[in-house]
Scaffold this motif. Structure first.
Motif, PDB file in Angstrom:
ATOM      1  N   THR A  50      26.793  75.790 -15.858  1.00 40.00           N
ATOM      2  CA  THR A  50      26.865  75.180 -17.192  1.00 40.00           C
ATOM      3  C   THR A  50      28.313  75.124 -17.664  1.00 40.00           C
ATOM      4  N   ASN A  51      28.637  74.079 -18.399  1.00 41.38           N
ATOM      5  CA  ASN A  51      29.998  73.977 -18.917  1.00 41.38           C
ATOM      6  C   ASN A  51      30.154  74.828 -20.188  1.00 41.38           C
ATOM      7  N   TRP A  95      24.730  77.155 -27.082  1.00 46.00           N
ATOM      8  CA  TRP A  95      23.560  78.030 -26.931  1.00 46.00           C
ATOM      9  C   TRP A  95      23.744  79.326 -27.718  1.00 46.00           C
ATOM     10  N   MET A 139      22.465  81.782 -18.901  1.00 47.04           N
ATOM     11  CA  MET A 139      23.406  80.682 -18.684  1.00 47.04           C
ATOM     12  C   MET A 139      24.645  81.215 -18.007  1.00 47.04           C
ATOM     13  N   CYS A 157      23.323  73.048 -13.041  1.00 46.79           N
ATOM     14  CA  CYS A 157      23.696  72.238 -14.211  1.00 46.79           C
ATOM     15  C   CYS A 157      25.138  71.740 -14.165  1.00 46.79           C
ATOM     16  N   VAL A 196      28.145  73.749 -23.368  1.00 46.24           N
ATOM     17  CA  VAL A 196      26.721  74.088 -23.343  1.00 46.24           C
ATOM     18  C   VAL A 196      26.518  75.571 -23.652  1.00 46.24           C
ATOM     19  N   ARG A 197      27.313  76.427 -23.021  1.00 52.58           N
ATOM     20  CA  ARG A 197      27.160  77.873 -23.235  1.00 52.58           C
ATOM     21  C   ARG A 197      27.484  78.268 -24.669  1.00 52.58           C
ATOM     22  N   LEU A 249      20.263  79.038 -15.634  1.00 53.80           N
ATOM     23  CA  LEU A 249      21.057  77.813 -15.581  1.00 53.80           C
ATOM     24  C   LEU A 249      22.406  78.150 -14.982  1.00 53.80           C
TER      25      LEU A 249
END
Length: 260
Positions: free
Chosen positions: A236-237, A244, A258, A205, A240-241, A233
């Motif tokens: 992830t940046n 979530w 993640m 990602c 995003v984390r 995933l």
């Protein structure tokens, strides 16, 4: 890693590409096929044309695979042809897949599964696959969905959900763009199809920008689609984390990991 790109002509294709081409009304299937065969001969590639429309053309008779007459799946057939290409001294395999519309309601789901198979096949074997969709008779939304599963596109790209999913070699599947409410259902369908084939799906990602609430819900639902499955995933940046976690999805009963 393979990277998505838009092509102007088929002269730009390379081994391992999985290309979506939407044909114009004026495009001649025979002429397109003839040029594809000639280009394969130029590069020392074995050529296979998938589609019953060319069965009546004697010049392509030895090259055509009719999906309705195959003993097994299309994926199995092209894998056999790829193996034969190496033994027969060809550089690689080129597949031209003429895809025709159908009135069956379930066709879109079948196409998505087929395109995932062909994408993995192209990436893992180095074969070149061009999926030529006639611009006539297709529902626009279907063409938009199909485009998400092709990292390479020939000609002008139809508007589609703002993400792409494509094979990243043996590492997993790369996800680019934004998974929002417009593409959440499609993203969930793609993930469910992948999870039906393997226990753990790895999504790379680094180029994923964001999930909105609908996208995160689709991810969570897909991860719980079958028992004993997991979605990882990677890359992830922070946005995003954090989204979530703040949305309450980072809980044990949702098998999603993640990682930065």
């Amino acid at each position: 890693m393979r990277a998505p790109r838009t092509l102007i002509t088929l002269d730009e294709v390379d081994t391992g590409d999985h290309v979506c081409q939407v044909l114009d009304r004026t495009d001649d299937v025979i002429d397109r096929s003839r040029a594809f065969v000639a280009d394969g001969a130029l590069h020392g590639d074995k050529v296979v044309i998938v589609g019953p429309a060319l069965q009546t053309s004697s010049e392509f008779a030895q090259l055509v695979l009719d999906p309705s007459r195959l003993d097994g799946s299309l994926l199995a057939a092209v894998r056999r042809e790829a193996a034969n290409a190496g033994r027969e001294g060809f550089r690689s395999l080129r597949v031209l897949h003429h895809v025709r519309p159908s009135c069956r309601a379930e066709q879109t789901g079948e196409l998505l599964r087929s395109e995932l198979d062909l994408e993995e096949f192209a990436a893992d074997t180095g074969a070149l696959v061009v999926c030529a969709y006639s611009g006539v008779g297709w529902d626009l939304s279907t063409l938009q969905q199909i485009g998400c599963l092709h990292p390479h596109y020939l000609g002008s790209r139809a508007a589609s959900p703002a993400f792409q999913v494509y094979r990243a070699g043996q590492q997993g599947w790369a996800v680019d763009g934004i998974v929002d409410s417009d593409g959440a259902a499609l993203f969930g369908t793609i993930l469910c199809a992948l999870l039906a084939q393997t226990v753990t799906v790895r999504l790379l990602c680094q180029a994923l920008e964001f999930f909105d609430a609908a996208g995160m819900s689709a991810l969570a639902d897909a991860a719980r689609y079958l028992p004993g499955r997991k979605v990882i995933l990677e890359g992830t940046n922070e946005t995003v984390r954090l989204a979530w976690e703040l949305s309450g999805f980072a809980v044990p009963d949702i098998p999603v990991v993640m990682a930065p």
